[in-house]
Write an enzyme that holds these catalytic residues in place. Sequence first.
Site, PDB file in Angstrom:
ATOM      1  N   HIS A 170       0.814  -1.069  -0.154  1.00 18.16           N
ATOM      2  CA  HIS A 170      -0.015  -0.223  -0.072  1.00 18.16           C
ATOM      3  C   HIS A 170       0.873   1.216  -0.042  1.00 18.16           C
ATOM      4  O   HIS A 170       0.359   2.328  -0.114  1.00 18.16           O
ATOM      5  CB  HIS A 170      -1.007   0.186   1.382  1.00 18.16           C
ATOM      6  CG  HIS A 170      -0.268   0.300   2.524  1.00 18.16           C
ATOM      7  ND1 HIS A 170       0.556  -0.642   3.049  1.00 18.16           N
ATOM      8  CD2 HIS A 170       0.129   1.227   3.190  1.00 18.16           C
ATOM      9  CE1 HIS A 170       1.088   0.017   4.222  1.00 18.16           C
ATOM     10  NE2 HIS A 170       0.829   1.204   4.376  1.00 18.16           N
TER      11      HIS A 170
HETATM   12  N1  UDP Z   1      -4.220  -5.793   8.395  1.00 23.83           N
HETATM   13  C1  UDP Z   1      -5.701  -6.339   8.753  1.00 23.83           C
HETATM   14  N2  UDP Z   1      -6.316  -6.436   7.346  1.00 23.83           N
HETATM   15  C2  UDP Z   1      -5.654  -6.487   6.105  1.00 23.83           C
HETATM   16  C3  UDP Z   1      -4.290  -5.764   5.949  1.00 23.83           C
HETATM   17  C4  UDP Z   1      -3.631  -5.518   7.277  1.00 23.83           C
HETATM   18  O1  UDP Z   1      -6.219  -6.358   9.483  1.00 23.83           O
HETATM   19  O2  UDP Z   1      -6.312  -6.629   4.964  1.00 23.83           O
HETATM   20  C5  UDP Z   1      -3.522  -5.474   9.715  1.00 23.83           C
HETATM   21  C6  UDP Z   1      -2.415  -5.932   9.654  1.00 23.83           C
HETATM   22  O3  UDP Z   1      -2.382  -7.536  10.565  1.00 23.83           O
HETATM   23  C7  UDP Z   1      -1.541  -4.916  10.727  1.00 23.83           C
HETATM   24  C8  UDP Z   1      -2.071  -3.510  10.045  1.00 23.83           C
HETATM   25  O4  UDP Z   1      -3.389  -3.833   9.591  1.00 23.83           O
HETATM   26  O5  UDP Z   1      -1.699  -4.848  11.913  1.00 23.83           O
HETATM   27  C9  UDP Z   1      -1.022  -2.882   8.909  1.00 23.83           C
HETATM   28  O6  UDP Z   1      -1.707  -2.045   8.317  1.00 23.83           O
HETATM   29  P1  UDP Z   1      -0.987  -1.100   6.991  1.00 23.83           P
HETATM   30  O7  UDP Z   1      -0.178  -2.108   6.263  1.00 23.83           O
HETATM   31  O8  UDP Z   1      -2.254  -0.374   6.232  1.00 23.83           O
HETATM   32  O9  UDP Z   1      -0.107  -0.064   8.111  1.00 23.83           O
HETATM   33  P2  UDP Z   1       1.307   0.106   8.194  1.00 23.83           P
HETATM   34  O10 UDP Z   1       1.596  -0.608   9.347  1.00 23.83           O
HETATM   35  O11 UDP Z   1       2.201  -0.149   7.097  1.00 23.83           O
HETATM   36  O12 UDP Z   1       1.260   1.540   8.767  1.00 23.83           O
END
Ligand code: UDP
Length: 385
Positions: A209
Amino acid sequence: MKDIGLILGIRPDVIRASKIIKLLNQSTDIDFDFIWSGQHYSENMKDVFFNQLNTPKPDYEFNIDVTNDATTVSSIINETYSHLENHKYKAVMFLGDTNTVMGSIGVSQHNTPIVHIEGCMRSYDWRMPEEKYRKTIDHLSDRIYSYLPSYKKQGLNEGISDSIIKVTGNPIVDILDEFKDLFDTGVNFLDDSVKNFIKDDEFVLVTCHRRENILSPESFETIINLINTTNKKVVFPMGYATQRQLKDSGMKLNNNILVVDPIGYLEFIYLLKNSSYCLSDSGTVIEEACILGIPTVQMRHSTERPEVYEVKSSIKFDPTINNDNLEDVHFKANELKSTVWKHPFGDGTASKVIVDDLIDLSKNNNFNKHARENYDFDISRSFLK
Ligand code: UDP
């Protein structure tokens, strides 16, 4: 005046801070408001996490303009500023490196102390807006919770005062620990299309993403090529911005790849735990996989979490470089499955350490003391001295 206002705004914020919110809510020693910035707003990017993790809902929700990053940040600053005209707090707390943390500028305008959870992480990649946000909020903060001593050292190197940075461990460990018995039930929340697709077969989980990956046609193509290289089944819960980029790019994913909309936490961790390995550019997923013993390929040019390379739970895949041996990336990730590492993210007490410290600071009205110490430190070399 209340003790703490906590402003969060995206999916991983609710997940990571869920225990902190619960502890703050339960405590009779602290008066606390929880505010949602509105950066994420749909059921499957927001509400499902409150429900599944049994987390108290926000007391206030901002009404913001999410047309683009600039409108998002400016309306969060406006909303934060206006909220603080009617609600006074000893300190206002943020988490991470998102558009939402830029609300700290509205808090600065009220001269209210700022607390930053996830402080002093650095990718040292100045092309990332997140790196600029992280530096900005850390240097506005009066109290910083850093997950690891190495992150604290990065803050000290930038001249942030030692006395305001507290090392806490990473609260994502607390969440995986608290819900460990529930993740197997995640299968019940999975759509039949996913259950029927994976059956008992081995599969790879993918998330992607980050703007630097999906907005760069070259990096995006390299990532799609990497995903298309495996013969294993692939489940790809794909965020809406990535879905748009994929459609606009005209690129196609192979038939062994199942794309679904973003899914809830219990089903996501169920899939992660049962995957052979995970390809991801997510900060949190890379940590979660490391903690759960699942290998990852981190699809990023730079990271603020280099420790996953140090413990060898993750392989670096740089989407900005043309890689002509994509099979090898999958081969190495698959091989990692048979190795064991000790995750470096703490002992599962981070949320309590943070809340205990907040109670202590609030009781003794010490946020300002920290502010003064930081200020004294800064003016020691300035004309104000
Ligand atoms: N996650 C979720 N459903 C999904 C994809 C990710 O629950 O379809 C959870 C994942 O386990 C993690 C978080 O969302 O805890 C990650 O979010 P993202 O990758 O958007 O954000 P980042 O951590 O890169 O800021």
